[in-house]
Design a protein around this motif. Structure first.
Motif, PDB file in Angstrom:
ATOM      1  N   LYS A  14      -1.617  -9.671   2.344  1.00 34.56           N
ATOM      2  CA  LYS A  14      -2.008  -8.716   3.390  1.00 34.56           C
ATOM      3  C   LYS A  14      -0.774  -8.168   4.113  1.00 34.56           C
ATOM      4  O   LYS A  14      -0.871  -7.541   5.162  1.00 34.56           O
ATOM      5  N   GLY A  15       0.393  -8.452   3.541  1.00 39.40           N
ATOM      6  CA  GLY A  15       1.613  -7.945   4.149  1.00 39.40           C
ATOM      7  C   GLY A  15       2.819  -8.320   3.306  1.00 39.40           C
ATOM      8  O   GLY A  15       2.688  -8.967   2.262  1.00 39.40           O
ATOM      9  N   GLY A  16       4.001  -7.904   3.766  1.00 39.73           N
ATOM     10  CA  GLY A  16       5.234  -8.253   3.064  1.00 39.73           C
ATOM     11  C   GLY A  16       5.563  -7.264   1.960  1.00 39.73           C
ATOM     12  O   GLY A  16       5.080  -6.126   1.958  1.00 39.73           O
ATOM     13  N   TYR A  17       6.334  -7.723   1.005  1.00 39.60           N
ATOM     14  CA  TYR A  17       6.873  -6.815  -0.007  1.00 39.60           C
ATOM     15  C   TYR A  17       6.563  -7.198  -1.453  1.00 39.60           C
ATOM     16  O   TYR A  17       7.002  -6.511  -2.374  1.00 39.60           O
ATOM     17  N   PHE A  18       5.840  -8.313  -1.644  1.00 39.62           N
ATOM     18  CA  PHE A  18       5.726  -8.806  -3.024  1.00 39.62           C
ATOM     19  C   PHE A  18       4.314  -9.258  -3.390  1.00 39.62           C
ATOM     20  O   PHE A  18       3.513  -9.611  -2.527  1.00 39.62           O
ATOM     21  N   ILE A  19       4.095  -9.282  -4.692  1.00 39.91           N
ATOM     22  CA  ILE A  19       2.905  -9.927  -5.252  1.00 39.91           C
ATOM     23  C   ILE A  19       3.423 -10.973  -6.234  1.00 39.91           C
ATOM     24  O   ILE A  19       4.333 -10.694  -7.027  1.00 39.91           O
ATOM     25  N   SER A  20       2.879 -12.163  -6.127  1.00 46.11           N
ATOM     26  CA  SER A  20       3.347 -13.254  -6.981  1.00 46.11           C
ATOM     27  C   SER A  20       2.341 -13.433  -8.119  1.00 46.11           C
ATOM     28  O   SER A  20       1.151 -13.639  -7.871  1.00 46.11           O
TER      29      SER A  20
END
Ligand SMILES: Cc1ncc(COP(=O)(O)O)c(C=O)c1O
Length: 424
Positions: free
Chosen positions: A344-350
């Motif tokens: 729901k925030g930040g810069y990445f998808i793991s």
């Protein structure tokens, strides 16, 4: 079409189909990059007006009348310290404003521990078998700093509530454990926000080493991708409650609010550590770049200004995250070849691919013109023990390119899984 339950002849047929699609991509000579979490040009444009706010016809004095063109004010302008304190939820008098990179302040703080030590303990350099805890998957550059300074890096598993606190509490009984890296909100790369219980357990830690420190890097504290931000409990307040005020160093920057190359970094520390750092900074600089601080305060103004700016970033970023997640969902769900986070925030998808396949996926993508973060980068020493995790950074490419890159990424994940299953 669950790969795990597919009969081998069927899997072979699917593999050949995927291979054909892959070769088609190779023929397109793509050159796309989903490797690093850089803002796009459209995002950088959002802060261009900031450059006009400090010029030869504007006042170049701070609110306290300091001439920002000159030497001085080593801890930063009062108005800048106040702004960063609000964002970091710490008292302004405990904030130091640095240069353009919080990573630089983290590196320097570890260097301070190495040469001078904390809490009156011997410098870390003189202590044998030093260890640092690394919640993983995590931020490769954090791990790199402590590897550079010769720490043994200890992997702490990430759970959906943050680092595995049972493991952390166990490890800090060892006096050779000197610290832990944390990205508490929208963690890089999982997007997880630490739960209240996790923050409280951090604040209540009683490490065997008096010079143990939490490196609380709140790099994504205002970087929401939805209008309902996740809430992170204030570690500062919790530490105060526990009378454990010198347990943590706090870091943040405006890198992904304004310009990553020319933003403002800040750190905060409890009173004793702050006194040490203040002394250290007085040797390092006669004063930071106050003109950049001035243009930042004039541009962002206050927390409302920061939130308004982040809403503009969100308008550009959120559709990219949606595009990535939609592709993962439509191409891979139900196939047992990958799982992924939905931040729901930040810069990445793991993304976790089938065990033993991450390197192969990155290699296959590279072979058709899509650059990904190196497999393993999210673990200490760049080695993912299960060769499973891949960090996807959707921010930089335009949506259409991202969709193309994701089509290829999903093909490569399936190809690598099919290769593995066909060999078994
Ligand atoms: C968790 C985290 N901390 C710090 C940074 C770098 O911050 P800065 O530009 O302030 O050095 C990044 C950049 O990707 C990051 O992901």
């Amino acid at each position: 079409m669950n790969f795990l339950s597919m009969p081998k002849p069927e899997l072979e047929r699917v593999y050949q189909e995927l291979l054909e699609r892959y070769r088609h991509f190779q023929g397109q000579h793509l050159d796309l990059n989903m490797a690093r979490g850089k803002p796009s040009k459209a995002q950088l444009k959002l802060s261009e007006k900031m450059l006009d706010l400090v010029n030869s016809s504007s006042t170049l004095d701070s609110e306290n009348g300091e001439d920002c063109r000159n030497y001085g004010v080593p801890l930063g302008l009062a108005e800048m310290r106040r702004l960063m304190a609000g964002m970091m939820e710490v008292p302004a008098e405990n904030v130091i404003i640095g240069g353009n990179a919080s990573l630089n302040m983290m590196f320097d703080t570890v260097a301070c521990g190495m040469t001078h030590g904390f809490s009156g303990c011997a410098p870390w350099l003189e202590q044998k078998n030093r260890k640092f805890l690394c919640p993983s998957p995590g931020y490769d550059r954090h791990f790199g700093v402590t590897e550079y300074f010769g720490f043994d890096l200890i992997t702490i598993p990430m759970t959906e509530n943050g680092p595995d606190m049972d493991a952390v509490e166990q490890w800090v009984k060892d006096p050779s454990v000197k610290g832990i890296w944390c990205v508490p909100k929208y963690q890089n790369p999982t997007g997880i926000t630490f739960s209240d219980d996790t923050v409280r357990r951090f604040a209540a830690l009683k490490p065997a080493a008096k010079d143990f420190r939490i490196f609380w890097d709140n790099a994504y504290c205002v970087h929401d991708l939805t209008e309902t931000p996740e809430h992170l409990l204030s570690l500062w307040s919790e530490c105060a409650r526990e009378e454990n005020q010198n347990l943590a160093f706090f870091f943040a920057s405006t890198s992904k609010i304004t310009f990553p190359g020319a933003g403002i970094a800040a750190m905060a520390a409890g009173n004793d550590d702050f006194a040490e750092l203040k002394k250290r900074y007085s040797y390092q600089t006669i004063g930071p770049d106050k003109l950049n601080q001035l243009r930042h305060v004039r541009f962002l103004k206050d927390m409302d200004g920061i939130h308004a700016q982040m809403a503009r970033h969100r308008a550009i970023l959120a559709p990219k995250f949606t595009a990535v997640l939609q592709k993962l969902e439509s191409e891979l769900s139900g196939k047992s070849v990958a799982s992924w986070t939905k931040p729901k925030g930040g810069y990445f998808i793991s993304v976790d691919v089938m065990e033993g396949c991450a390197k192969r996926v990155v290699e296959l993508c590279g072979g058709a013109g899509v650059k990904l973060t190196g497999a393993g980068a999210t673990f200490p020493y760049g080695k993912d023990p299960k060769d499973r995790n891949i960090r996807v950074a959707p921010s930089f490419p335009p949506v259409e390119e991202l969709k193309q890159a994701m089509d290829l990424f999903c093909i490569c994940i399936q190809l690598a899984a099919a290769e593995k299953l066909l060999k078994s």
